[in-house]
Design an enzyme around this catalytic site. Structure first.
Site, short mmCIF file in Angstrom:
data_model
loop_
_atom_site.label_atom_id
_atom_site.label_comp_id
_atom_site.label_asym_id
_atom_site.label_seq_id
_atom_site.Cartn_x
_atom_site.Cartn_y
_atom_site.Cartn_z
N THR A 122 58.36 17.11 -33.63
CA THR A 122 58.14 17.86 -32.28
C THR A 122 56.56 18.08 -31.52
O THR A 122 56.53 17.83 -30.72
CB THR A 122 58.82 18.98 -32.44
OG1 THR A 122 60.31 18.82 -32.60
CG2 THR A 122 58.97 19.80 -30.84
N THR A 160 59.60 20.27 -37.82
CA THR A 160 59.73 21.81 -38.50
C THR A 160 61.18 21.60 -39.27
O THR A 160 61.51 22.61 -40.16
CB THR A 160 60.06 22.91 -37.47
OG1 THR A 160 60.78 22.30 -36.43
CG2 THR A 160 58.77 23.11 -36.54
N1 ASP Z 1 63.79 17.37 -35.06
C1 ASP Z 1 62.19 17.79 -35.16
C2 ASP Z 1 61.59 17.32 -36.63
O1 ASP Z 1 62.14 18.15 -37.62
C3 ASP Z 1 62.15 19.08 -35.02
C4 ASP Z 1 60.69 19.58 -35.16
O2 ASP Z 1 59.89 18.51 -35.13
O3 ASP Z 1 60.42 20.55 -34.91
O4 ASP Z 1 61.19 16.22 -36.53
#
Ligand code: ASP
EC number: 3.5.1.1
Length: 366
Positions: free
Chosen positions: A51, A131
């Site tokens: 993200t 994340t």
């Molecule tokens: N779906 C994303 C990922 O884990 C969520 C994020 O980056 O916070 O790449």
């Protein structure tokens, strides 16, 4: 004049064979900045996507966006304050949502990061990451890197295009921590939302909110006040934290370990199916402090005896300690995803039953 160097490792692109999409083509020459200052620490940023590099159609969209859309050069360019605390350089290691990160990719990443840390001119490393599985990568790096230099894993909960995107400040805070002498000898850290946490214990606790990474029992290592790190304690490492040397391991080396979930009336055949499918080890996400049904335990004991399957018990509760019982090993304070990487690396290192007990019981009450 010095340019930001953006490198694409051939090794990384090889590791990104299926199922991860090919990384963006290597258009990787940075721009002239004139900001280089030899008195500032050189911090290398390995970008993996997520993200923090995400892009949405509108500024009020915080779900359903494309993760891993922006390159590391864009991330660095968006935060000119990075030059106040460091000479940043970027490596576009991957650009994917973190659910696409695999053990093979992590082996490759940790080997590249180790090589970078071994260079005298590198003072610290930052890894940008989605994340969703950030804690797995941070934990893996923590138990496979050997360094006193700061290593920080960072992500964001809002895409770069969102109003109040948290990526730029998180990146600045991560680089600031990586550049701080006080951050040395603390193992791999996770920095998000002004908090500095130990990768060993930190977990994602909330699916949507920026204040999501916590280690409830062990607490945080420090805080960022006016984007300056304040550590609560002198440098220390987690008790019982193992080290696995994978510097020479082949990308396909790690044995398969699957995670099973425990619930009322669970089907013991889940474990048999996983082993029939190639699992050499199982992590059981037990109920409460790791309990498993009697028929389920019987099936696990049989697999351990007949197939040599290594079994570790963790818990589906948010926190707490799981002791060893009559079958397998108790995972201590490790949550299932952290117990899984520990078991994979221990199996890879050829640990026998005695060493497995010592590994997983290193935090048992004395
Ligand atoms: N779906 C994303 C990922 O884990 C969520 C994020 O980056 O916070 O790449």
């Amino acid at each position: 004049m010095m340019s930001i160097k953006l490198l694409l490792s051939v090794g990384a692109s090889l590791a990104l064979a299926s199922p991860v999409p090919a990384p963006p083509s290597p258009v990787l020459i940075g721009r002239e900045t004139g900001h280089f200052n030899a008195s500032r620490p050189n911090i290398t940023i390995f970008a993996t996507g997520g993200t923090i590099a995400g892009s949405a159609g509108s500024s009020d969209q915080t779900t359903g966006y494309e993760a891993g859309a922006l390159g590391v050069e864009v991330l660095i360019d968006a935060v000119p304050q990075l030059w106040n605390v460091s000479n940043p350089s970027g490596i576009q290691f991957a650009n994917v949502g973190s659910s696409e990160i695999t053990p093979e990719i992590l082996l490759n990443l940790t080997q590249m990061v180790q090589r970078e840390l071994d260079k005298p001119e590198c003072q610290g490393v930052v890894v940008t990451h989605g994340t969703d599985t950030l804690e797995e990568t941070a934990f893996f790096l923590d138990i496979t890197l050997r360094t006193d230099k700061p290593v920080v894993v960072v992500g964001a909960m809002r895409p770069a295009t969102a109003i109040s995107a948290d990526g730029p400040i998180n990146l600045l805070e991560a680089v600031t921590v990586a550049a701080a002498p006080a951050a040395a000898r603390r193992g791999v850290m996770v920095v998000l939302n002004d908090r500095i946490a130990s990768a060993y214990y930190t977990t994602k606790t909330q699916a949507n909110a920026p204040d999501t990474f916590k280690s409830y029992e062990q607490g945080f290592l420090g805080y960022l006040l006016d984007i300056k790190p304040v550590f609560y304690f002198q440098p220390a490492l987690p008790v019982g934290r193992p080290y696995f040397n994978v510097t020479a391991a082949a990308a396909e080396a790690l044995p398969q370990v699957d995670i099973l979930y425990g619930y009322q009336g669970l089907d013991p055949k889940m474990a048999e199916a996983a082993v029939a499918n190639g699992a050499k080890g199982l992590v059981c996400t037990g109920m409460g402090a790791g309990s498993w049904t009697r028929p389920g335990q019987k099936a696990l004991a049989q697999l351990a005896k007949e197939n040599g399957t290594a079994v570790v018990f963790s818990r589906r509760t948010m926190d707490g300690f799981v002791e060893s019982g009559s079958v397998g090993y108790g995972g201590g304070f490790l949550n299932p995803q952290k117990a899984r990487y520990t078991l994979m690396l221990a199996l890879n290192a050829g640990y026998d039953d005695e060493k497995m007990h010592a590994l997983f019981e290193s935090q048992s009450p004395s």
